[in-house]
Design an enzyme around this catalytic site. Structure first.
Site, mmCIF file in Angstrom:
data_model
loop_
_atom_site.group_PDB
_atom_site.id
_atom_site.type_symbol
_atom_site.label_atom_id
_atom_site.label_comp_id
_atom_site.label_asym_id
_atom_site.label_seq_id
_atom_site.Cartn_x
_atom_site.Cartn_y
_atom_site.Cartn_z
ATOM 1 N N PHE A 255 1.197 -0.789 -0.177
ATOM 2 C CA PHE A 255 0.098 -0.262 0.066
ATOM 3 C C PHE A 255 1.086 1.283 0.145
ATOM 4 O O PHE A 255 1.447 1.590 1.163
ATOM 5 C CB PHE A 255 -0.944 -0.106 1.073
ATOM 6 C CG PHE A 255 -2.056 1.133 1.622
ATOM 7 C CD1 PHE A 255 -3.351 0.428 0.701
ATOM 8 C CD2 PHE A 255 -2.118 1.807 1.787
ATOM 9 C CE1 PHE A 255 -4.180 1.675 0.725
ATOM 10 C CE2 PHE A 255 -3.324 3.377 1.635
ATOM 11 C CZ PHE A 255 -3.974 2.623 1.487
ATOM 12 N N ILE A 257 1.888 5.227 -1.300
ATOM 13 C CA ILE A 257 1.012 6.650 -1.290
ATOM 14 C C ILE A 257 2.027 7.184 -1.827
ATOM 15 O O ILE A 257 2.651 7.347 -0.531
ATOM 16 C CB ILE A 257 -0.059 7.609 0.055
ATOM 17 C CG1 ILE A 257 -1.138 6.799 -0.130
ATOM 18 C CG2 ILE A 257 0.430 8.898 -0.782
ATOM 19 C CD1 ILE A 257 -2.076 6.554 -1.062
ATOM 20 N N GLN A 262 1.504 12.184 0.556
ATOM 21 C CA GLN A 262 1.039 12.032 1.584
ATOM 22 C C GLN A 262 0.521 12.645 3.212
ATOM 23 O O GLN A 262 0.994 13.920 2.755
ATOM 24 C CB GLN A 262 2.845 11.447 2.649
ATOM 25 C CG GLN A 262 3.090 9.596 1.857
ATOM 26 C CD GLN A 262 4.002 9.188 1.925
ATOM 27 O OE1 GLN A 262 4.537 9.902 2.761
ATOM 28 N NE2 GLN A 262 5.131 8.663 1.302
ATOM 29 N N GLN A 264 -2.433 13.683 2.688
ATOM 30 C CA GLN A 264 -3.084 15.051 2.731
ATOM 31 C C GLN A 264 -4.313 13.624 2.678
ATOM 32 O O GLN A 264 -5.609 14.483 1.499
ATOM 33 C CB GLN A 264 -3.423 14.774 1.167
ATOM 34 C CG GLN A 264 -1.347 15.955 1.539
ATOM 35 C CD GLN A 264 -1.237 16.219 -0.261
ATOM 36 O OE1 GLN A 264 -2.015 16.186 -1.233
ATOM 37 N NE2 GLN A 264 -0.089 16.000 -0.615
ATOM 38 N N HIS A 266 -5.085 11.118 1.211
ATOM 39 C CA HIS A 266 -5.305 10.485 -0.145
ATOM 40 C C HIS A 266 -5.641 8.752 0.789
ATOM 41 O O HIS A 266 -6.009 7.448 -0.215
ATOM 42 C CB HIS A 266 -4.255 10.217 -0.970
ATOM 43 C CG HIS A 266 -4.710 11.484 -1.907
ATOM 44 N ND1 HIS A 266 -5.306 11.741 -2.457
ATOM 45 C CD2 HIS A 266 -3.390 12.692 -2.104
ATOM 46 C CE1 HIS A 266 -5.662 13.387 -3.175
ATOM 47 N NE2 HIS A 266 -3.997 13.834 -2.786
ATOM 48 N N GLY A 267 -4.668 8.759 1.075
ATOM 49 C CA GLY A 267 -4.216 6.880 2.183
ATOM 50 C C GLY A 267 -5.992 6.351 2.467
ATOM 51 O O GLY A 267 -6.044 5.191 2.739
ATOM 52 N N SER A 268 -6.316 7.147 3.523
ATOM 53 C CA SER A 268 -7.513 6.933 4.073
ATOM 54 C C SER A 268 -8.407 7.216 2.856
ATOM 55 O O SER A 268 -9.498 6.332 3.143
ATOM 56 C CB SER A 268 -7.968 8.268 5.013
ATOM 57 O OG SER A 268 -7.138 7.981 6.136
ATOM 58 N N GLU A 290 -0.698 -7.829 5.172
ATOM 59 C CA GLU A 290 0.297 -8.814 5.170
ATOM 60 C C GLU A 290 1.845 -7.672 5.761
ATOM 61 O O GLU A 290 1.655 -6.921 4.769
ATOM 62 C CB GLU A 290 1.125 -8.999 3.400
ATOM 63 C CG GLU A 290 2.262 -9.895 3.353
ATOM 64 C CD GLU A 290 2.413 -9.804 2.223
ATOM 65 O OE1 GLU A 290 1.804 -9.608 0.908
ATOM 66 O OE2 GLU A 290 3.789 -10.820 1.977
HETATM 67 N N1 ACO Z 1 -3.689 18.253 6.657
HETATM 68 C C1 ACO Z 1 -2.740 17.486 7.290
HETATM 69 N N2 ACO Z 1 -2.036 16.150 7.831
HETATM 70 C C2 ACO Z 1 -3.079 15.334 6.824
HETATM 71 C C3 ACO Z 1 -4.164 15.976 5.926
HETATM 72 C C4 ACO Z 1 -4.454 17.168 5.961
HETATM 73 N N3 ACO Z 1 -4.776 17.862 4.667
HETATM 74 N N4 ACO Z 1 -4.691 14.820 6.125
HETATM 75 C C5 ACO Z 1 -4.242 13.704 6.358
HETATM 76 N N5 ACO Z 1 -3.618 14.266 7.405
HETATM 77 C C6 ACO Z 1 -3.097 13.719 8.436
HETATM 78 C C7 ACO Z 1 -4.118 12.410 9.027
HETATM 79 O O1 ACO Z 1 -4.510 12.533 10.200
HETATM 80 C C8 ACO Z 1 -2.652 11.009 9.071
HETATM 81 O O2 ACO Z 1 -2.567 11.496 10.586
HETATM 82 P P1 ACO Z 1 -1.978 10.785 11.857
HETATM 83 O O3 ACO Z 1 -0.627 10.016 11.356
HETATM 84 O O4 ACO Z 1 -1.742 11.497 12.988
HETATM 85 O O5 ACO Z 1 -2.919 9.266 11.847
HETATM 86 C C9 ACO Z 1 -1.370 10.918 8.243
HETATM 87 O O6 ACO Z 1 -2.085 12.552 7.322
HETATM 88 C C10 ACO Z 1 -2.134 9.877 7.114
HETATM 89 O O7 ACO Z 1 -3.082 10.172 6.909
HETATM 90 P P2 ACO Z 1 -3.322 9.670 5.306
HETATM 91 O O8 ACO Z 1 -3.262 11.463 5.192
HETATM 92 O O9 ACO Z 1 -4.461 9.151 4.981
HETATM 93 O O10 ACO Z 1 -2.381 8.858 4.607
HETATM 94 P P3 ACO Z 1 -1.193 9.043 3.636
HETATM 95 O O11 ACO Z 1 -2.175 9.163 2.256
HETATM 96 O O12 ACO Z 1 -0.171 9.818 3.702
HETATM 97 O O13 ACO Z 1 -1.396 7.458 3.469
HETATM 98 C C11 ACO Z 1 0.983 5.865 3.920
HETATM 99 C C12 ACO Z 1 -0.181 6.791 4.239
HETATM 100 C C13 ACO Z 1 -0.054 4.191 3.139
HETATM 101 C C14 ACO Z 1 1.486 5.264 5.409
HETATM 102 C C15 ACO Z 1 1.803 7.022 3.595
HETATM 103 O O14 ACO Z 1 3.005 7.524 4.000
HETATM 104 C C16 ACO Z 1 3.283 5.549 2.517
HETATM 105 O O15 ACO Z 1 2.780 5.349 1.435
HETATM 106 N N6 ACO Z 1 4.444 5.623 3.307
HETATM 107 C C17 ACO Z 1 5.277 5.120 2.862
HETATM 108 C C18 ACO Z 1 4.854 3.625 2.223
HETATM 109 C C19 ACO Z 1 4.363 2.652 3.120
HETATM 110 O O16 ACO Z 1 5.405 3.036 4.750
HETATM 111 N N7 ACO Z 1 3.383 1.724 3.533
HETATM 112 C C20 ACO Z 1 2.923 0.732 3.789
HETATM 113 C C21 ACO Z 1 3.864 0.168 4.138
HETATM 114 S S1 ACO Z 1 2.174 -1.240 5.027
HETATM 115 C C22 ACO Z 1 1.822 -2.383 3.515
HETATM 116 O O17 ACO Z 1 2.151 -2.154 2.270
HETATM 117 C C23 ACO Z 1 0.508 -3.049 3.765
#
Ligand code: ACO
Length: 353
Positions: A255, A257, A262, A264, A266-268, A290
């Site tokens: 998974f 983004i 990131q 923003q 999109h992950g959610s 996994e």
């Molecule tokens: N402004 C500020 N913060 C925000 C906003 C915004 N507009 N929108 C969301 N956020 C915050 C959320 O509240 C959340 O905060 P928290 O961490 O304190 O709870 C945080 O941003 C992340 O939420 P999302 O934006 O929905 O997630 P994101 O799009 O960043 O995706 C992910 C998360 C998938 C882990 C991404 O960072 C990523 O791809 N990382 C690298 C690869 C990775 O680690 N993948 C997962 C491996 S495990 C597997 O693949 C099964």
């Protein structure tokens, strides 16, 4: 001039620092030399899959590896340059074969001429459209004119195998422990998020992130079901059917983004779309993940909890919940046991507080 001894440390560099990754939208100059162009710069996080556990490259001074992708079609440009190479000074020294290594991880057909790449980026900017079936779309806020679309594809989707072969390097660079998946295995389902910008007569699609999922056979013991011991070769039975025409345990494998997008939401949004999709699919019985890392576990917990609260799934139930009730809720929500227990525990603690 040939020398016989050199200071070896001077010829070692950190692969994460010298790999210049860019997602190029549309611009007129090489973004490395002219950073005013329209592109996203990405800093690689893990290069050990390519360059070994120390993530080091040996044998060059001022090495630059330019690995650029068209932001939508992912057409690729690779250029490796350096000021000096150790073997020019020390005969017999073996510098890292940078191009040879990268070639193992990106498909043939990458470009090495920047002008040709740029022409292709400009052509693809308006011509590229995502492959597969659109399953969802969203905007990040009501007044946002940009739409994000989620597509679902598999390796039988025309053109997708080729697209995935360009995309998959990103999982090695951003997910610790990730490996390439088998593109000949039809049980993989891939969901992709694209940013869609409308420009009058055409749309521009840029890749935001994606998720690979594997469709496992889900054995359910119920009235009329064949005992597991009688199913000799599950893969034979499954090969005769398409994905999801048998009881399935869907496992999220990778998974991602991409870094510019990131935090923003999109992950959610991607997770929610996938979850809604699987709840509506009667063949999918359970969602598992996994080897999730902490960031993904947080995202999952938050979104699962939101779903349980918004849909009042455990509201009003007496504490402690009895086992059969938990199992009933779990089947309805299609969560695996561990995730269900985590969520219930968090909700119960919230109620007790
Ligand atoms: N402004 C500020 N913060 C925000 C906003 C915004 N507009 N929108 C969301 N956020 C915050 C959320 O509240 C959340 O905060 P928290 O961490 O304190 O709870 C945080 O941003 C992340 O939420 P999302 O934006 O929905 O997630 P994101 O799009 O960043 O995706 C992910 C998360 C998938 C882990 C991404 O960072 C990523 O791809 N990382 C690298 C690869 C990775 O680690 N993948 C997962 C491996 S495990 C597997 O693949 C099964």
């Amino acid at each position: 001039m040939t020398i016989t001894t050199v200071n070896q440390e001077e010829w070692v560099c950190n692969a994460n620092d010298v790999l210049k990754l860019r997602l190029v939208c549309a611009h007129t100059s090489d973004p490395y030399e002219h950073p005013e162009g329209e592109y996203h710069q990405l800093l690689p996080q893990f290069t050990y899959s390519l360059f070994g556990p120390l993530q080091q490259i040996y044998g060059y001074k001022n090495l630059k590896i330019k690995l650029y992708y068209a932001a939508g079609s992912l057409v690729t440009y690779l250029d490796v340059s350096y000021d000096e190479k150790i073997s020019d000074h020390l005969p017999g020294a073996k510098p890292t074969d940078v191009i040879g290594i990268i070639r193992e991880y990106i498909p043939e057909g990458f470009m090495t001429n920047y002008d040709t790449f740029l022409q292709r980026v400009q052509k693809d900017t308006h011509a590229f459209v995502p492959m597969g079936e659109k399953i969802s779309e969203y905007r990040l806020s009501d007044d946002d004119s940009t739409v994000y679309e989620i597509y679902k594809a598999n390796f039988n989707t025309p053109g997708f195998k080729e697209y995935h072969s360009r995309l998959q390097l990103f999982v090695l660079l951003y997910i610790d422990g990730a490996r390439y998946i088998n593109e000949d295995d039809e049980k993989w389902e891939i969901a992709l998020v694209f940013q869609k910008k409308s420009t009058g007569d055409s749309n521009i699609y840029n890749i935001i992130g994606y998720c690979t999922m594997y469709a496992f056979f889900f054995y359910e013991k119920c009235e009329g079901s064949k005992p597991l011991s009688e199913i000799k070769d599950i893969s034979n039975e499954l090969n005769e059917t398409s994905n999801f025409s048998y009881s399935t345990r869907l496992r999220i494998s990778q998974f991602l983004i991409l870094p510019p997008y990131q935090k923003q939401d999109h992950g959610s949004r991607l997770y929610q779309a996938l979850y809604r999709n699987l709840l509506a699919n009667p063949w999918i019985k359970e969602l598992t993940v996994e080897d999730p890392n902490d960031a993904f576990s947080d995202l999952r917990d938050k979104n699962d909890l939101m779903y349980l609260v918004e849909n009042k799934i455990v509201e009003g139930l007496p504490i402690p919940l009895d086992k059969s009730k938990v199992e009933e809720v779990r089947r309805k929500c299609k969560l695996d046991q561990r995730q269900m227990h985590r969520c219930i525990e968090m909700l119960m603690l919230k109620r007790l507080n």
